[in-house]
Motif scaffolding. Sequence first.
Motif, PDB file in Angstrom:
ATOM      1  N   LYS A 183       5.245  -5.594  -1.140  1.00 12.21           N
ATOM      2  CA  LYS A 183       5.848  -4.507  -1.923  1.00 12.21           C
ATOM      3  C   LYS A 183       5.059  -3.216  -1.711  1.00 12.21           C
ATOM      4  O   LYS A 183       5.648  -2.137  -1.565  1.00 12.21           O
ATOM      5  N   LEU A 184       3.731  -3.309  -1.675  1.00 11.87           N
ATOM      6  CA  LEU A 184       2.881  -2.143  -1.461  1.00 11.87           C
ATOM      7  C   LEU A 184       3.110  -1.542  -0.073  1.00 11.87           C
ATOM      8  O   LEU A 184       3.268  -0.331   0.073  1.00 11.87           O
ATOM      9  N   ILE A 185       3.155  -2.388   0.943  1.00  9.89           N
ATOM     10  CA  ILE A 185       3.388  -1.910   2.307  1.00  9.89           C
ATOM     11  C   ILE A 185       4.759  -1.238   2.411  1.00  9.89           C
ATOM     12  O   ILE A 185       4.895  -0.168   3.017  1.00  9.89           O
ATOM     13  N   ALA A 186       5.771  -1.839   1.814  1.00 13.96           N
ATOM     14  CA  ALA A 186       7.112  -1.247   1.830  1.00 13.96           C
ATOM     15  C   ALA A 186       7.118   0.099   1.111  1.00 13.96           C
ATOM     16  O   ALA A 186       7.756   1.060   1.570  1.00 13.96           O
TER      17      ALA A 186
ATOM     18  N   SER B  28       7.863   3.650   2.976  1.00 18.12           N
ATOM     19  CA  SER B  28       8.973   4.463   2.496  1.00 18.12           C
ATOM     20  C   SER B  28       8.512   5.852   2.043  1.00 18.12           C
ATOM     21  O   SER B  28       9.107   6.865   2.413  1.00 18.12           O
ATOM     22  N   GLN B  29       7.458   5.901   1.257  1.00 13.65           N
ATOM     23  CA  GLN B  29       6.963   7.169   0.713  1.00 13.65           C
ATOM     24  C   GLN B  29       6.431   8.107   1.784  1.00 13.65           C
ATOM     25  O   GLN B  29       6.608   9.317   1.701  1.00 13.65           O
ATOM     26  N   LEU B  30       5.752   7.547   2.782  1.00 14.47           N
ATOM     27  CA  LEU B  30       5.087   8.380   3.789  1.00 14.47           C
ATOM     28  C   LEU B  30       5.814   8.396   5.129  1.00 14.47           C
ATOM     29  O   LEU B  30       5.326   9.008   6.081  1.00 14.47           O
ATOM     30  N   ASP B  31       6.945   7.699   5.191  1.00 15.46           N
ATOM     31  CA  ASP B  31       7.747   7.643   6.410  1.00 15.46           C
ATOM     32  C   ASP B  31       6.919   7.185   7.615  1.00 15.46           C
ATOM     33  O   ASP B  31       6.866   7.864   8.649  1.00 15.46           O
ATOM     34  N   VAL B  32       6.249   6.044   7.444  1.00 19.85           N
ATOM     35  CA  VAL B  32       5.483   5.440   8.536  1.00 19.85           C
ATOM     36  C   VAL B  32       5.997   4.023   8.768  1.00 19.85           C
ATOM     37  O   VAL B  32       6.534   3.393   7.863  1.00 19.85           O
TER      38      VAL B  32
END
Length: 106
Positions: free
Chosen positions: A8-11, A15-19
């Motif tokens: 969940k953290l990686i997703a 998503s937030q940083l577009d990486v």
Amino acid sequence: MDTTIYNKLIAFISSQLDVDADTLNTDTRLDADLDIYGEDAFDFLASYSQTFGVDITNFDFGLHFRPDGDVILPSIVAMLGIKKKQTYNDLRILDLYNASVSKKLD
């Protein structure tokens, strides 16, 4: 390590940083590797705090992130030996994971 929280953290970070999520791991540093600093770092951590229910009240942004603004002039001044370059403590994805478990980042 709880893979549900980690995934969940990686997703969230992806998503937030577009990486690309495949480029992220526990040793990834927010400032140095993902180039997040200043107001963007504050906004990211505020969203992270809300999403994961983590208390960031005592977190000192100035210890971990460089401020917005001119990065060229301070670098030149540091190279000339006029002023020592500011160093920051790395904030890694592992730190965010641990805070997601403990519900506190400081």
